[in-house]
Every structure is written in C-alpha cells, then in structure tokens.
Design an enzyme around this catalytic site. Structure first.
Site, PDB file in Angstrom:
ATOM      1  N   LYS A  95       4.386   1.706  59.028  1.00  0.00           N
ATOM      2  CA  LYS A  95       5.166   2.840  58.535  1.00  0.00           C
ATOM      3  C   LYS A  95       4.250   4.019  58.211  1.00  0.00           C
ATOM      4  CE  LYS A  95       9.085   0.168  56.867  1.00  0.00           C
ATOM      5  NZ  LYS A  95       8.617  -1.164  57.269  1.00  0.00           N
ATOM      6  N   ASP A 145       8.650  -0.017  50.902  1.00  0.00           N
ATOM      7  CA  ASP A 145       9.067  -1.176  51.694  1.00  0.00           C
ATOM      8  C   ASP A 145       8.641  -2.374  50.864  1.00  0.00           C
ATOM      9  OD1 ASP A 145       9.936  -2.877  53.667  1.00  0.00           O
ATOM     10  OD2 ASP A 145       8.208  -2.567  54.970  1.00  0.00           O
ATOM     11  N   CYS A 205      12.999  -6.534  54.019  1.00  0.00           N
ATOM     12  CA  CYS A 205      13.359  -7.293  55.225  1.00  0.00           C
ATOM     13  C   CYS A 205      14.208  -8.500  54.848  1.00  0.00           C
ATOM     14  CB  CYS A 205      12.131  -7.697  56.023  1.00  0.00           C
ATOM     15  SG  CYS A 205      11.019  -8.795  55.144  1.00  0.00           S
TER      16      CYS A 205
END
Length: 185
Positions: free
Chosen positions: A57, A119, A172
């Site tokens: 990212k 994230d 995720c």
C-alpha cells in the site's frame, strides 16, 4: 494488472529494482478513496500509513503522491519493518520516511496528518483461501484480541489526524467486531 496466478517474481531483477510490486487484488481498493480524499483536500499532503509492512500500500501511495507530499510509513514489528524499508528503498522516492513506532507515539503529532491509512492487524479470514495456517489460527479469542488491538491503534491514529482529514481503514477479515464496529467507535 490482475494476474490469474502468482508467478515467481523473486528472481526478476526488475522486481528488485523497484519497477513493480506484486500485491493482492484487495490492496488495490486503497486507490479510489485515496484519490477522492486527495481531490477534496487539494493541497500538499501529509499521509501516514500506520501499519505499513510489507509495503504494498505504501508503494502504491508513493505512486499517487506528488513530490511535495510526504508519506510516513510505520511498522512497529522489527522484522516486518526491515521488509518495509527494503521495499520503500526500491521505490526510489525522497518524500517518504519509514518509522518503527508504537501508534501511541504519533499522539505527539496531534492533527498533523491529512490522510491516515490503517490496514489493521486482524484475525485474517480473508487469507483462508490462500493460507491453510490462517484457518488453523482463527478463533473467537483471536478475533477479540485483534479487536482490542485495533481499538488502540485507531484511538491513537485519530489524535494524529488533522481536522477535516480522512481515515482509510481496512482489514483482511469479515468480522464486524474488526470492521464496521471499529469505525463506529
């Protein structure tokens, strides 16, 4: 470009020269909210990628940032930070800093960042399709542990976010406790 299968790119000199980075398709989601925030803010940006390793990212962000923007890539885990630094160096940009700090350390930069990318470490249900170990490691206890860790990360992240700034949050996993409930707190 989307590849149907993952080739062995580790022996490719172009990969090691920073010409490209291979990442999961879900990581591409970052582009649209980032470009929308960039357009709305319309000024040189200060961006923090708080949980940045291994760097997919971050390298994607660097590709979308201008020379007068700043990206701070942070990874608290030492071994993951080493991988992050290697990937960032390959990208060859000068408007980036790699740090190895606890999220609470960013409280000293109150209101400094225009865009925060988190994230967050999670229970990893999204990895089930490609990692047998992820299935074996999953448990309700791990979901709870990850949820608490994510709350701590976000608590400190918000302090560093400028008024009118943007948070781009992802995991995720499919767990509500680690996604929707986190950003509602």
């Amino acid at each position: 470009r989307y590849l149907q299968e993952r080739p062995s790119f580790t022996l490719d000199p172009l990969f090691h020269a920073g010409c490209y980075y291979v990442q999961d398709a879900s990581s591409q989601f970052l582009e649209q909210p980032f470009l929308q925030a960039k357009k709305i803010l319309d000024r040189p940006l200060r961006v923090l990628d708080l949980c940045a390793a291994p760097g997919g990212k971050s390298t994607h962000l660097l590709s979308m940032l201008e020379e007068d923007d700043l990206l701070v890539c942070n990874e608290v885990v030492g071994t993951r930070n080493n991988i992050l630094r290697q990937n960032i160096m390959k990208w060859g940009k000068s408007n980036v800093i790699v740090t190895q700090n606890d999220p609470s350390d960013f409280n000293r930069l109150e209101g400094f960042f225009d865009i925060l990318v988190v994230d967050a470490p999670c229970s990893g249900e999204g990895l089930f399709r490609k990692d047998e170990n992820a299935r074996e490691e999953w448990s309700e206890e791990n979901v709870n542990r990850c949820s608490i860790r994510q709350q701590e990360i976000l608590k400190h992240a918000f302090v560093a976010l400028s008024p009118g700034g943007f948070l781009i949050y992802s995991t995720c996993t499919f767990e509500d406790d680690e996604n929707d409930r986190q950003v509602k707190l």
